[in-house]
Design a protein around this motif. Structure first.
Motif, PDB file in Angstrom:
ATOM      1  N   ARG A  28      -3.074 -42.896  22.426  1.00 13.50           N
ATOM      2  CA  ARG A  28      -4.088 -43.373  23.370  1.00 13.50           C
ATOM      3  C   ARG A  28      -3.401 -44.225  24.427  1.00 13.50           C
ATOM      4  NH1 ARG A  28      -9.498 -43.445  23.174  1.00 13.50           N
ATOM      5  NH2 ARG A  28      -9.614 -43.095  20.917  1.00 13.50           N
ATOM      6  N   ARG A  29      -3.591 -43.834  25.681  1.00 13.61           N
ATOM      7  CA  ARG A  29      -2.959 -44.544  26.783  1.00 13.61           C
ATOM      8  C   ARG A  29      -3.793 -45.737  27.234  1.00 13.61           C
ATOM      9  NH1 ARG A  29       0.972 -41.549  29.347  1.00 13.61           N
ATOM     10  NH2 ARG A  29       1.563 -43.619  30.122  1.00 13.61           N
ATOM     11  N   LYS A  30      -3.251 -46.533  28.143  1.00 13.86           N
ATOM     12  CA  LYS A  30      -3.929 -47.730  28.634  1.00 13.86           C
ATOM     13  C   LYS A  30      -5.243 -47.413  29.344  1.00 13.86           C
ATOM     14  CE  LYS A  30      -1.874 -51.180  30.469  1.00 13.86           C
ATOM     15  NZ  LYS A  30      -1.038 -52.033  31.352  1.00 13.86           N
ATOM     16  N   ASN A  31      -5.331 -46.201  29.925  1.00 17.32           N
ATOM     17  CA  ASN A  31      -6.574 -45.806  30.594  1.00 17.32           C
ATOM     18  C   ASN A  31      -7.576 -45.182  29.620  1.00 17.32           C
ATOM     19  OD1 ASN A  31      -5.380 -43.385  30.028  1.00 17.32           O
ATOM     20  ND2 ASN A  31      -5.302 -42.640  32.156  1.00 17.32           N
ATOM     21  N   ASP A  32      -7.306 -45.292  28.322  1.00 14.93           N
ATOM     22  CA  ASP A  32      -8.164 -44.834  27.231  1.00 14.93           C
ATOM     23  C   ASP A  32      -8.120 -43.318  27.022  1.00 14.93           C
ATOM     24  OD1 ASP A  32      -9.754 -45.886  25.151  1.00 14.93           O
ATOM     25  OD2 ASP A  32     -11.546 -45.025  26.063  1.00 14.93           O
ATOM     26  N   GLU A  33      -7.292 -42.620  27.793  1.00 10.75           N
ATOM     27  CA  GLU A  33      -7.181 -41.177  27.595  1.00 10.75           C
ATOM     28  C   GLU A  33      -6.221 -40.869  26.440  1.00 10.75           C
ATOM     29  OE1 GLU A  33      -6.065 -39.220  31.183  1.00 10.75           O
ATOM     30  OE2 GLU A  33      -7.936 -39.730  32.241  1.00 10.75           O
ATOM     31  N   ILE A  34      -6.465 -39.724  25.795  1.00  5.58           N
ATOM     32  CA  ILE A  34      -5.611 -39.285  24.698  1.00  5.58           C
ATOM     33  C   ILE A  34      -4.634 -38.252  25.223  1.00  5.58           C
ATOM     34  CG2 ILE A  34      -5.537 -38.086  22.470  1.00  5.58           C
ATOM     35  CD1 ILE A  34      -8.236 -39.356  21.832  1.00  5.58           C
ATOM     36  N   GLU A  35      -3.363 -38.462  24.929  1.00  3.98           N
ATOM     37  CA  GLU A  35      -2.302 -37.602  25.451  1.00  3.98           C
ATOM     38  C   GLU A  35      -1.499 -37.023  24.292  1.00  3.98           C
ATOM     39  OE1 GLU A  35       1.616 -38.863  27.755  1.00  3.98           O
ATOM     40  OE2 GLU A  35      -0.155 -39.117  29.017  1.00  3.98           O
ATOM     41  N   TYR A  36      -0.967 -35.809  24.493  1.00  7.39           N
ATOM     42  CA  TYR A  36      -0.274 -35.112  23.414  1.00  7.39           C
ATOM     43  C   TYR A  36       1.200 -34.878  23.725  1.00  7.39           C
ATOM     44  CZ  TYR A  36      -5.077 -33.831  22.112  1.00  7.39           C
ATOM     45  OH  TYR A  36      -6.399 -33.859  21.773  1.00  7.39           O
ATOM     46  N   PHE A  37       1.985 -34.916  22.653  1.00  4.33           N
ATOM     47  CA  PHE A  37       3.368 -34.464  22.706  1.00  4.33           C
ATOM     48  C   PHE A  37       3.511 -33.407  21.618  1.00  4.33           C
ATOM     49  CE2 PHE A  37       7.789 -35.049  20.960  1.00  4.33           C
ATOM     50  CZ  PHE A  37       8.434 -34.397  22.006  1.00  4.33           C
ATOM     51  N   GLU A  38       3.927 -32.202  22.000  1.00  2.00           N
ATOM     52  CA  GLU A  38       3.961 -31.086  21.054  1.00  2.00           C
ATOM     53  C   GLU A  38       5.344 -30.450  21.039  1.00  2.00           C
ATOM     54  OE1 GLU A  38       0.685 -28.370  21.817  1.00  2.00           O
ATOM     55  OE2 GLU A  38      -0.392 -29.959  22.875  1.00  2.00           O
ATOM     56  N   MET A  39       5.743 -29.983  19.869  1.00  3.74           N
ATOM     57  CA  MET A  39       7.023 -29.299  19.756  1.00  3.74           C
ATOM     58  C   MET A  39       7.027 -28.368  18.551  1.00  3.74           C
ATOM     59  SD  MET A  39       9.577 -32.261  18.216  1.00  3.74           S
ATOM     60  CE  MET A  39      10.781 -31.107  17.574  1.00  3.74           C
ATOM     61  N   LYS A  40       7.838 -27.343  18.633  1.00  2.03           N
ATOM     62  CA  LYS A  40       8.045 -26.435  17.513  1.00  2.03           C
ATOM     63  C   LYS A  40       9.080 -27.034  16.570  1.00  2.03           C
ATOM     64  CE  LYS A  40       5.781 -22.429  17.798  1.00  2.03           C
ATOM     65  NZ  LYS A  40       4.980 -21.924  16.644  1.00  2.03           N
ATOM     66  N   ARG A  41       8.885 -26.842  15.280  1.00  3.13           N
ATOM     67  CA  ARG A  41       9.916 -27.246  14.331  1.00  3.13           C
ATOM     68  C   ARG A  41      11.019 -26.202  14.343  1.00  3.13           C
ATOM     69  NH1 ARG A  41       8.600 -30.927  10.135  1.00  3.13           N
ATOM     70  NH2 ARG A  41      10.262 -29.969   8.930  1.00  3.13           N
ATOM     71  N   PRO A  42      12.250 -26.609  14.621  1.00  2.77           N
ATOM     72  CA  PRO A  42      13.354 -25.638  14.595  1.00  2.77           C
ATOM     73  C   PRO A  42      13.475 -24.996  13.217  1.00  2.77           C
ATOM     74  CG  PRO A  42      14.034 -27.695  15.626  1.00  2.77           C
ATOM     75  CD  PRO A  42      12.699 -27.949  15.020  1.00  2.77           C
ATOM     76  N   GLN A  43      13.601 -23.678  13.199  1.00  2.00           N
ATOM     77  CA  GLN A  43      13.676 -22.952  11.921  1.00  2.00           C
ATOM     78  C   GLN A  43      15.060 -22.325  11.770  1.00  2.00           C
ATOM     79  OE1 GLN A  43      11.220 -23.027   9.681  1.00  2.00           O
ATOM     80  NE2 GLN A  43       9.832 -24.150  11.036  1.00  2.00           N
ATOM     81  N   LYS A  44      16.006 -23.099  11.304  1.00  4.50           N
ATOM     82  CA  LYS A  44      17.354 -22.602  11.054  1.00  4.50           C
ATOM     83  C   LYS A  44      17.390 -21.935   9.681  1.00  4.50           C
ATOM     84  CE  LYS A  44      19.067 -24.588  14.791  1.00  4.50           C
ATOM     85  NZ  LYS A  44      19.602 -23.830  15.938  1.00  4.50           N
ATOM     86  N   SER A  45      17.928 -20.733   9.614  1.00  2.85           N
ATOM     87  CA  SER A  45      17.930 -19.988   8.353  1.00  2.85           C
ATOM     88  C   SER A  45      18.689 -20.725   7.255  1.00  2.85           C
ATOM     89  CB  SER A  45      18.530 -18.595   8.557  1.00  2.85           C
ATOM     90  OG  SER A  45      19.863 -18.687   9.043  1.00  2.85           O
ATOM     91  N   TRP A  46      19.825 -21.344   7.608  1.00  2.00           N
ATOM     92  CA  TRP A  46      20.611 -22.039   6.596  1.00  2.00           C
ATOM     93  C   TRP A  46      19.903 -23.287   6.088  1.00  2.00           C
ATOM     94  CZ3 TRP A  46      22.431 -27.027   7.470  1.00  2.00           C
ATOM     95  CH2 TRP A  46      22.381 -27.469   8.805  1.00  2.00           C
ATOM     96  N   VAL A  47      19.104 -23.911   6.969  1.00  2.00           N
ATOM     97  CA  VAL A  47      18.330 -25.077   6.549  1.00  2.00           C
ATOM     98  C   VAL A  47      17.226 -24.652   5.581  1.00  2.00           C
ATOM     99  CG1 VAL A  47      16.787 -26.924   7.315  1.00  2.00           C
ATOM    100  CG2 VAL A  47      18.818 -26.365   8.664  1.00  2.00           C
TER     101      VAL A  47
END
Length: 302
Positions: A28-47
């Motif tokens: 939640r930002r200072k102006n009361d708006e909700i903001e998103y940060f999105e990312m894919k989880r890296p899928q390494k085969s060896w991991v």
């Protein structure tokens, strides 16, 4: 869908949720708006292969959590108390910097912060217990004393930082995170009122994991020597991955047993610790957590 396992963590003025493929943070930002940060989880085969190996998979999960969690916490802290109109400045500052160095430093800080914290948490009680070696002798006595001081250090540290305003709010968002997952796992509609009716405690919480490292460590250390002192220090360091891995397995086990009478009590010590690491959230904080979780569900369905 109700059986799908989701994880998460509180961030500054928000909550991050993750599935096997995606991660979403809502703040939640200072102006009361909700903001998103999105990312894919890296899928390494060896991991993914390492994640199938008992004990080792716990260490992999911890390292991943440290690295990815730092990225989401960095996003939230960059925007904490900054006016949304300054976002252009934030992006320009990052563009003017070497992004490769930023990514590497974030990863390095995440790993080093965890390792340094774990080393201090493991070794300080050893030195303190050694001070009482003339009074409390014997293998069992020294390991028990070491474990006692480790619990004091853990509980004292959490209790002390819980009084700071930012940590208080962070613990409220932590409570909101648990309430949302509990409501979802109970097949309840994710409204503020429904979510607030659920517990702020959860069996899969990282707080429980930290406590299990203390209890599991007590058992593991009973099988290794405490004398001479340098051997004790050495085996404590070398056994860190083993203790972490076993603690992860215990955490997963207690989650599987949480609906079985009698056996569900195994997870209670971890839940009790969460009374310190979570606070009752406000409705607006629960709202942020719901937005984060719903956005994650949308990404998973896409």
């Amino acid at each position: 869908m109700g059986k799908t396992k989701f994880g998460g963590q509180a961030v500054v003025e928000g909550v991050m949720f993750q599935s096997g493929n995606d991660m979403v943070t809502a703040i939640r930002r200072k102006n009361d708006e909700i903001e998103y940060f999105e990312m894919k989880r890296p899928q390494k085969s060896w991991v993914q292969k390492l994640k199938k190996i008992p004990i080792l998979r716990g260490n992999v999960a911890i390292i991943e959590s440290s690295i990815f969690g730092m990225k989401h916490m960095e996003y939230a802290t960059d925007r904490y108390e900054r006016d949304p109109e300054d976002d252009v400045k934030i992006e320009s500052e990052k563009q003017s910097a070497n992004m490769t160095k930023i990514v590497l430093s974030t990863v390095l800080v995440g790993i080093l912060s965890f390792l340094i914290g774990k080393f201090l948490f493991t070794l300080i009680p050893v030195f303190v217990a050694e001070l009482f070696s003339g009074i409390i002798t014997g293998h069992f006595g020294q390991v028990a004393l070491e474990t006692f001081f480790k619990l004091l250090l853990l509980l004292g540290y959490i209790y002390a930082i819980s009084f700071t305003p930012m940590i208080k709010r962070l613990f409220q968002y932590h409570g909101a995170e648990h309430k949302v997952i509990n409501a979802f796992e109970s097949d309840k509609e994710l409204t503020v009122n429904n979510v607030q009716e659920h517990s702020r405690l959860h069996y899969r919480c990282g707080s429980s994991f930290i406590l299990f490292t203390v209890l599991v460590g007590f058992v593991v250390y009973m099988f290794v020597p405490v004398e001479p002192f340098y051997v004790r220090i050495l085996n404590r360091i070398l056994l860190i991955p083993i203790v972490l891995g076993l603690s992860f397995e215990v955490l997963q086990l207690t989650n599987k047993l949480r609906d079985i009478p009698v056996l569900k009590w195994l997870g209670l010590p971890g839940l009790w610790l969460q009374y310190l690491t979570t606070n009752q959230p406000e409705n607006d904080q629960v709202e942020v957590a719901i937005h984060s979780f719903n956005q994650l569900l949308r990404r998973d369905k896409a």
